[in-house]
Design a protein around this motif. Structure first.
Motif, short mmCIF file in Angstrom:
data_model
loop_
_atom_site.label_atom_id
_atom_site.label_comp_id
_atom_site.label_asym_id
_atom_site.label_seq_id
_atom_site.Cartn_x
_atom_site.Cartn_y
_atom_site.Cartn_z
N ILE A 98 0.79 -1.26 0.07
CA ILE A 98 0.09 0.16 0.03
C ILE A 98 1.00 1.20 -0.05
O ILE A 98 0.51 2.47 -0.68
N THR A 99 1.76 1.26 0.89
CA THR A 99 2.63 2.46 0.75
C THR A 99 3.69 2.67 -0.23
O THR A 99 4.28 3.72 -0.30
N ASN A 100 3.73 1.53 -0.95
CA ASN A 100 4.64 1.93 -2.40
C ASN A 100 3.80 1.89 -3.58
O ASN A 100 4.50 1.89 -4.74
N LEU A 101 2.71 1.98 -3.56
CA LEU A 101 1.77 2.60 -4.72
C LEU A 101 2.08 3.58 -5.28
O LEU A 101 2.33 4.51 -4.60
N ASN A 102 2.06 3.62 -6.73
CA ASN A 102 2.54 5.02 -7.49
C ASN A 102 1.12 5.94 -7.52
O ASN A 102 1.21 6.96 -7.55
N ALA A 161 3.35 14.37 -7.57
CA ALA A 161 2.98 15.22 -6.57
C ALA A 161 2.73 14.36 -5.10
O ALA A 161 2.95 14.76 -4.09
N LYS A 162 2.40 13.18 -5.45
CA LYS A 162 2.15 12.15 -4.18
C LYS A 162 3.66 11.81 -3.61
O LYS A 162 3.67 11.71 -2.40
N GLU A 163 4.41 11.55 -4.65
CA GLU A 163 5.94 11.12 -4.02
C GLU A 163 6.60 12.52 -3.35
O GLU A 163 6.97 12.18 -2.23
N ALA A 164 6.10 13.62 -3.90
CA ALA A 164 6.75 14.87 -3.25
C ALA A 164 6.02 14.94 -1.83
O ALA A 164 6.82 15.39 -0.64
N VAL A 165 4.84 14.94 -1.75
CA VAL A 165 3.95 15.12 -0.35
C VAL A 165 4.52 13.93 0.67
O VAL A 165 4.59 14.16 1.81
#
Ligand code: CAA
Length: 261
Positions: free
Chosen positions: A93-97, A211-215
């Motif tokens: 879950i925490t590694n979904l793109n 955006a998700k990766e940055a947040v």
């Protein structure tokens, strides 16, 4: 596609995938078989180009009432340690793109609360019941609850909730910044999640993933490092077709740009 026993998979809107936890007799208690299916379905959706945003939902009565206590009752230290019990929960879950939305109604206790907190956006009904009641079972949260709750609502409230084991409402969750939005009822919640997922699905996905990766990095890094990480990704997006499409559309007053990704 494989058939599942503990979850339902669905495409409620264009570009939107939904996984619904479905163990009604156990209030969606999170057993190992359920989690294996959940991980499998989520990974498939992350890999499926026709899906651009993912909703994780439960029933009206329970998002999930926690880890399966019947499964854990006789667990020993040596088996928990040697199998790294519960690690399986967070890796996929925490590694979904792709962006994820948890839609929480009813109980989100223990592992259920922790699962909801692993999603990118948390929506809930106003009277949803969140909590980390593990202390009443002689243990503590084991799927990131002590860490994610503290980051979301601050140390003081997290300590109070985890040390007393008391529940808190969806309304409180929103007031404290854990939930992005509350809804008066289950139907409104599911429609709201679907609408937001559809909006995200309509946005350029390369930018959404960045955006998700940055947040997410904001939860891991010191401010100056996080800002630098953000700037590098920002720079990288000038190498994408969608930056040209998006900015030209603005300048040329094109209403509905056609995204490449
Ligand atoms: N594990 C296994 N079974 C569960 C369960 C759980 N976490 N939660 C509910 N169930 C089962 C019940 O055993 C019951 O099954 P039976 O009919 O076979 O007895 C069925 O679901 C319905 O539950 P209740 O009869 O208890 O329903 P209720 O409406 O009276 O109460 C509730 C609802 C307040 C949520 C209550 O079920 C409850 O307190 N559940 C446990 C909550 C909890 O402690 N969660 C934390 C688990 S530990 C954890 O999650 C560790 C971690 O950090 C990863």
């Amino acid at each position: 596609a494989r058939t599942y026993e503990n979850i339902l998979v669905d495409k409620p809107a264009d570009g939107v995938g939904q996984v619904t936890l479905n163990r009604p007799k156990a209030l969606n208690a999170l057993s190992t078989p359920l989690f294996k299916e959940l991980n499998d379905a989520l990974q498939n959706m992350d890999d499926d180009p026709s899906i651009r945003a993912i909703i994780i939902a439960g029933s009206e009565k329970a998002f999930a009432a926690g880890a399966d206590i019947k499964e854990m009752k006789d667990l020993t230290f040596s088996r928990a340690y040697s199998t790294n019990f519960i690690q399986l929960w967070s890796t996929t879950i925490t590694n979904l793109n792709k962006p994820t939305i948890a839609a929480v109604s009813g109980y989100a206790l223990g592992g259920g609360c922790e699962l909801a907190m692993m999603a990118d956006i948390l929506y809930c009904t106003a009277n949803a019941k969140f909590g980390q009641p593990e202390i009443k079972l002689g243990v503590i949260p084991g799927a990131g609850g002590s860490q994610r709750l503290s980051r979301a609502i601050g140390k003081a409230k997290a300590m109070e909730i985890i040390l007393t084991g008391r529940t808190f409402s969806g309304e409180e969750a929103e007031k404290w910044g854990l939930a992005a939005k509350t809804f008066p009822d289950f139907e409104g919640l599911m429609n709201g999640a679907k609408e937001t997922a559809s909006i995200i699905a309509g946005n350029p996905m390369l930018a959404a993933k960045a955006a998700k990766e940055a947040v997410n990095q904001s939860q891991e890094l010191a401010l100056s490092e996080g800002v630098k990480f953000e700037r590098r990704l920002f720079h990288a997006l000038f190498g994408s077709q969608d930056q040209k499409v998006g900015m030209s559309a603005f300048v040329d007053k094109v209403k509905d740009p056609k995204w490449t990704h």
